[in-house]
Structure formats: C-alpha cells, structure tokens
Scaffold this motif. Sequence first.
Motif, PDB file in Angstrom:
ATOM      1  N   ASP A 240       0.833  -1.210   0.000  1.00  0.00           N
ATOM      2  CA  ASP A 240       0.000   0.000   0.000  1.00  0.00           C
ATOM      3  C   ASP A 240       0.868   1.261   0.000  1.00  0.00           C
ATOM      4  O   ASP A 240       0.828   2.062   0.939  1.00  0.00           O
ATOM      5  CB  ASP A 240      -0.964   0.004   1.181  1.00  0.00           C
ATOM      6  CG  ASP A 240      -0.257  -0.208   2.523  1.00  0.00           C
ATOM      7  OD1 ASP A 240       0.973  -0.402   2.504  1.00  0.00           O
ATOM      8  OD2 ASP A 240      -0.943  -0.161   3.561  1.00  0.00           O
ATOM      9  N   PRO A 241       1.667   1.446  -1.073  1.00  0.00           N
ATOM     10  CA  PRO A 241       2.546   2.622  -1.110  1.00  0.00           C
ATOM     11  C   PRO A 241       1.789   3.947  -1.115  1.00  0.00           C
ATOM     12  O   PRO A 241       2.350   4.989  -0.748  1.00  0.00           O
ATOM     13  CB  PRO A 241       3.336   2.429  -2.408  1.00  0.00           C
ATOM     14  CG  PRO A 241       2.483   1.541  -3.257  1.00  0.00           C
ATOM     15  CD  PRO A 241       1.800   0.636  -2.298  1.00  0.00           C
ATOM     16  N   ALA A 242       0.506   3.896  -1.506  1.00  0.00           N
ATOM     17  CA  ALA A 242      -0.267   5.143  -1.553  1.00  0.00           C
ATOM     18  C   ALA A 242      -1.098   5.358  -0.288  1.00  0.00           C
ATOM     19  O   ALA A 242      -1.926   6.275  -0.240  1.00  0.00           O
ATOM     20  CB  ALA A 242      -1.172   5.148  -2.777  1.00  0.00           C
ATOM     21  N   GLN A 243      -0.899   4.536   0.726  1.00  0.00           N
ATOM     22  CA  GLN A 243      -1.693   4.666   1.957  1.00  0.00           C
ATOM     23  C   GLN A 243      -1.367   5.992   2.656  1.00  0.00           C
ATOM     24  O   GLN A 243      -0.222   6.239   3.041  1.00  0.00           O
ATOM     25  CB  GLN A 243      -1.380   3.501   2.900  1.00  0.00           C
ATOM     26  CG  GLN A 243      -2.001   3.621   4.289  1.00  0.00           C
ATOM     27  CD  GLN A 243      -3.517   3.541   4.258  1.00  0.00           C
ATOM     28  OE1 GLN A 243      -4.059   2.596   3.705  1.00  0.00           O
ATOM     29  NE2 GLN A 243      -4.189   4.539   4.827  1.00  0.00           N
ATOM     30  N   PRO A 244      -2.370   6.842   2.818  1.00  0.00           N
ATOM     31  CA  PRO A 244      -2.107   8.113   3.512  1.00  0.00           C
ATOM     32  C   PRO A 244      -2.139   7.925   5.035  1.00  0.00           C
ATOM     33  O   PRO A 244      -2.575   6.895   5.537  1.00  0.00           O
ATOM     34  CB  PRO A 244      -3.274   8.997   3.046  1.00  0.00           C
ATOM     35  CG  PRO A 244      -4.407   8.018   2.824  1.00  0.00           C
ATOM     36  CD  PRO A 244      -3.747   6.762   2.313  1.00  0.00           C
ATOM     37  N   ALA A 245      -1.693   8.912   5.736  1.00  0.00           N
ATOM     38  CA  ALA A 245      -1.840   8.914   7.195  1.00  0.00           C
ATOM     39  C   ALA A 245      -3.329   8.939   7.533  1.00  0.00           C
ATOM     40  O   ALA A 245      -4.141   9.496   6.790  1.00  0.00           O
ATOM     41  CB  ALA A 245      -1.126  10.124   7.787  1.00  0.00           C
ATOM     42  N   GLY A 250      -8.518   2.284  13.480  1.00  0.00           N
ATOM     43  CA  GLY A 250      -9.238   1.016  13.592  1.00  0.00           C
ATOM     44  C   GLY A 250      -9.929   0.580  12.314  1.00  0.00           C
ATOM     45  O   GLY A 250     -10.391  -0.571  12.221  1.00  0.00           O
ATOM     46  N   ARG A 251     -10.010   1.470  11.308  1.00  0.00           N
ATOM     47  CA  ARG A 251     -10.731   1.137  10.077  1.00  0.00           C
ATOM     48  C   ARG A 251      -9.872   0.259   9.168  1.00  0.00           C
ATOM     49  O   ARG A 251      -8.695   0.538   8.931  1.00  0.00           O
ATOM     50  CB  ARG A 251     -11.133   2.409   9.341  1.00  0.00           C
ATOM     51  CG  ARG A 251     -11.882   2.134   8.013  1.00  0.00           C
ATOM     52  CD  ARG A 251     -12.221   3.434   7.294  1.00  0.00           C
ATOM     53  NE  ARG A 251     -13.180   4.214   8.060  1.00  0.00           N
ATOM     54  CZ  ARG A 251     -14.501   4.020   8.034  1.00  0.00           C
ATOM     55  NH1 ARG A 251     -15.003   3.039   7.287  1.00  0.00           N
ATOM     56  NH2 ARG A 251     -15.298   4.785   8.749  1.00  0.00           N
ATOM     57  N   ILE A 252     -10.469  -0.827   8.638  1.00  0.00           N
ATOM     58  CA  ILE A 252      -9.761  -1.681   7.671  1.00  0.00           C
ATOM     59  C   ILE A 252      -9.720  -0.955   6.337  1.00  0.00           C
ATOM     60  O   ILE A 252     -10.755  -0.528   5.815  1.00  0.00           O
ATOM     61  CB  ILE A 252     -10.478  -3.030   7.516  1.00  0.00           C
ATOM     62  CG1 ILE A 252     -10.489  -3.790   8.849  1.00  0.00           C
ATOM     63  CG2 ILE A 252      -9.818  -3.876   6.424  1.00  0.00           C
ATOM     64  CD1 ILE A 252     -11.331  -5.042   8.830  1.00  0.00           C
ATOM     65  N   PRO A 253      -8.556  -0.796   5.739  1.00  0.00           N
ATOM     66  CA  PRO A 253      -8.457  -0.079   4.468  1.00  0.00           C
ATOM     67  C   PRO A 253      -9.252  -0.779   3.366  1.00  0.00           C
ATOM     68  O   PRO A 253      -9.258  -2.010   3.262  1.00  0.00           O
ATOM     69  CB  PRO A 253      -6.962  -0.107   4.160  1.00  0.00           C
ATOM     70  CG  PRO A 253      -6.298  -0.313   5.484  1.00  0.00           C
ATOM     71  CD  PRO A 253      -7.226  -1.171   6.266  1.00  0.00           C
ATOM     72  N   ALA A 254      -9.900   0.008   2.525  1.00  0.00           N
ATOM     73  CA  ALA A 254     -10.672  -0.528   1.415  1.00  0.00           C
ATOM     74  C   ALA A 254      -9.771  -1.316   0.454  1.00  0.00           C
ATOM     75  O   ALA A 254     -10.183  -2.326  -0.128  1.00  0.00           O
ATOM     76  CB  ALA A 254     -11.383   0.598   0.675  1.00  0.00           C
ATOM     77  N   ALA A 255      -8.535  -0.872   0.299  1.00  0.00           N
ATOM     78  CA  ALA A 255      -7.609  -1.563  -0.600  1.00  0.00           C
ATOM     79  C   ALA A 255      -7.286  -2.966  -0.093  1.00  0.00           C
ATOM     80  O   ALA A 255      -7.131  -3.909  -0.881  1.00  0.00           O
ATOM     81  CB  ALA A 255      -6.321  -0.753  -0.758  1.00  0.00           C
ATOM     82  N   LEU A 256      -7.195  -3.130   1.236  1.00  0.00           N
ATOM     83  CA  LEU A 256      -6.933  -4.450   1.813  1.00  0.00           C
ATOM     84  C   LEU A 256      -8.151  -5.361   1.636  1.00  0.00           C
ATOM     85  O   LEU A 256      -8.016  -6.554   1.370  1.00  0.00           O
ATOM     86  CB  LEU A 256      -6.575  -4.315   3.294  1.00  0.00           C
ATOM     87  CG  LEU A 256      -6.223  -5.606   4.032  1.00  0.00           C
ATOM     88  CD1 LEU A 256      -5.155  -6.408   3.289  1.00  0.00           C
ATOM     89  CD2 LEU A 256      -5.769  -5.294   5.454  1.00  0.00           C
ATOM     90  N   GLN A 257      -9.346  -4.789   1.755  1.00  0.00           N
ATOM     91  CA  GLN A 257     -10.559  -5.562   1.502  1.00  0.00           C
ATOM     92  C   GLN A 257     -10.601  -6.043   0.045  1.00  0.00           C
ATOM     93  O   GLN A 257     -10.953  -7.184  -0.244  1.00  0.00           O
ATOM     94  CB  GLN A 257     -11.800  -4.731   1.829  1.00  0.00           C
ATOM     95  CG  GLN A 257     -11.966  -4.447   3.323  1.00  0.00           C
ATOM     96  CD  GLN A 257     -13.127  -3.516   3.606  1.00  0.00           C
ATOM     97  OE1 GLN A 257     -13.432  -2.645   2.797  1.00  0.00           O
ATOM     98  NE2 GLN A 257     -13.754  -3.686   4.762  1.00  0.00           N
ATOM     99  N   ALA A 258     -10.238  -5.165  -0.866  1.00  0.00           N
ATOM    100  CA  ALA A 258     -10.221  -5.533  -2.280  1.00  0.00           C
ATOM    101  C   ALA A 258      -9.168  -6.599  -2.555  1.00  0.00           C
ATOM    102  O   ALA A 258      -9.387  -7.517  -3.355  1.00  0.00           O
ATOM    103  CB  ALA A 258      -9.958  -4.293  -3.135  1.00  0.00           C
ATOM    104  N   PHE A 259      -8.014  -6.503  -1.890  1.00  0.00           N
ATOM    105  CA  PHE A 259      -6.948  -7.497  -2.041  1.00  0.00           C
ATOM    106  C   PHE A 259      -7.438  -8.876  -1.586  1.00  0.00           C
ATOM    107  O   PHE A 259      -7.194  -9.893  -2.240  1.00  0.00           O
ATOM    108  CB  PHE A 259      -5.735  -7.062  -1.214  1.00  0.00           C
ATOM    109  CG  PHE A 259      -4.534  -7.957  -1.346  1.00  0.00           C
ATOM    110  CD1 PHE A 259      -3.663  -7.828  -2.429  1.00  0.00           C
ATOM    111  CD2 PHE A 259      -4.256  -8.918  -0.380  1.00  0.00           C
ATOM    112  CE1 PHE A 259      -2.542  -8.644  -2.536  1.00  0.00           C
ATOM    113  CE2 PHE A 259      -3.152  -9.743  -0.487  1.00  0.00           C
ATOM    114  CZ  PHE A 259      -2.286  -9.606  -1.576  1.00  0.00           C
TER     115      PHE A 259
END
Length: 373
Positions: A240-245, A250-259
């Motif tokens: 997730d190189p584009a993951q912002p601060a 506690g929120r699961i990133p949408a990109a990880l859900q898609a992965f």
Amino acid sequence: MDITLATPLLAGLSPQTFMRRHWQKKPLLIRQALPGVVAPLTRAQLFALAAQDGVESRLIEHHAKGWTLRHGPFSRRQLPPLGQPAWTLLVQGVDLHVDAAHELLSRFRFAPDARLDDLMISYASDGGGVGPHFDSYDVFLLQIHGRRRWRIGRMADATLQADVPLKILAHFESEMDWLLEPGDMLYLPPRWAHDGVAVGECMSCSIGFRSAARAEVGREVLQRVIDAQDAPAADPLYRDPAQPATDEAGRIPAALQAFAGAAISRLVQDPRAVARSLGEWLSEPKPQVWFDGGASVPAQSGVRLDRRTRMLYDDHHVFINGESYRAAGRDATLMRRLADRRCLSADDVRRLGDGALHLLDDWAQTGWLHANA
C-alpha cells in the motif's frame, strides 16, 4: 437401467417420466412397487447390526411422559421387549453393511449417485413412530414387513415442539392418509410433512438423498480448493505505497478488503479446480466407513466395486472415495462405465491401459474393488 421403460417401482411410470412429473414436485403413492418384497435382513440381524460399533442407530420411545431418544450401539438387552408398544429402532446406512440392502438401494440409481445417500431400516413395535416431521431431502418410504399408516400434508408451519429430543412439528395437518402393506411405497419431495405409525410390528426402508445447503457446499469445496493450492514462489504480498496517514486507525483499508476479495476470486477462477474439489467431496465415504485390505486383481478377471465405494466422474476426472484422477480417451470411457455399472467385464479390463490397470490393482489392494467371483 433403461430410464425410458415403465416400471412397477414407480407406479408404471418410467424413471424419465417420474423425474419430470414428481421429483421435488409432488408425492406419489405406489401400490406394490416391489411385489413379494423380502426384507434385506431379519429382525434379529437388524438388532445385531445395531449392536455394532461404527453403525449409526437410534432408539425412539413414545410413552405417557413424552418422547425419548437414545443413540446406539445397543445390545439386545438395551432394546425394549418386543411386546412393548410405541418404540422404534432406526439403523442408518444398512446398504454399507448388507449386500441385499445395497442391491435394493441400487434400484434407485435413476437419480445421480451424487444425490443418492443411503438406505435406513426402521423396526417398530405396534404404535411406533417418530412423530410428525419433515425432511429437507427427497425420500422413498418402502414397506418391507407388516403395515404402517402414513399421513402426509403440505407444511404450512415449520414450528417444532419445544422440549422434545426429536424434530417434531408443533402443528401438523394431514391431507392424505394411507395404510401401506409390504411392497407398497411412498415418495415424498422435500419439506412434505409426514407421520408414520406402525400397525402391529413392522419394518420399513427409507431411501434418502443428499441435499446439502449452499453454505455447506461452498465451505467444503472451497476448503479443498485451498488445500490443493501450491503457493507460487513469487506470490505477491499486500502493498500500500499510496496509503495516507489516517486518524481512523481502527478502520480496515478498502484496498486491503479488495486485495482479500481478489485472493478469494483467484482461488475459484479455475472451473476445473472447483469441479475437482466438488467431485472429491461428493465421493468421500461416510466417517464410519473403513475398508479391509484386499488382493490384486487376477489376470483375465473382471472387477466390481465394493458396496461401500463411492465412484463418480465429470468430463475431465474420475473420483473414487475422495480421490481424483485425470481421465481421457478409452481409459476414461471404461472408468466411467465402472462408475455407472459398478463393474467391468474381463474384456473391459483387458482394454485398459497400463496406468489404469495399475490403479485398479491399487484400488483392489485397498479393498475399494474386488475381482468378480
């Protein structure tokens, strides 16, 4: 089996017509489906079978205080006296232990083996039964000794009686009422309520069919797909190189859900892998089944499957007792014949290639099949 020929087993209908008109649609009462039927085993033999470890059996009694349910094995002394009314012994999977029961079950192979489950025998004293209930699968109820009264009806209310060890309907309304004699049979689609009560001592056969829920099928097949996967050496890691601060730690990133979704989709994107896993699951023997070691197939001998063996196939595989094999050409044709007919002639065996012959020999030594007598 010629599925176009009319048969007394199905009230003068052909299997083709029966499946079109009645299967999973409406009940059918069949008088003298098997005239002169002979029970696959005697009462004493059934009691002896219920005493064995590895045989699933249940004892149900109905008395003034209500219902009781016990699970076997049962010694003869643990069973009620024959003269005591309103008790029932249910012995599951009799076809796995008795050749005559297996042959009787085979009469119903106009439905796919992948759906055919087992043959249960019910022994009941006068007034014995299991209460009004419904099944989630198709069932044929064959009377093999004595008489049993069956009442059936559409199920408008699936509420069950409380504080009862059985799944007995709280509200049962009978629409039809029949007395079955030896040789008579009743077919019921799933979720038709029914209540069978013995009129005098009786024995009945229940030919049941597998009907797994979607969640169970998905779980079993997916687990086998996962187990068969070989992780690539360069299997990509989540990045997730584009993951912002974030101020929502506690929120699961949408990109990880898609992965995760893509990873699951990849597992089932190969239709053959799914089909292979399904066939392995469907051909898996029941937990209580075991095989005794056998002997190699003699030269010039035909073969027959052991009664406990489950053998299926699809367009690309042959499945036997939970294992899968790729099959093509003449060997595939002959292996499919073995699954359909449950035997091969000596001429058929001679036509098999070396690899298929080696498999037959392995299966024979495992006890999955035997040389023809």
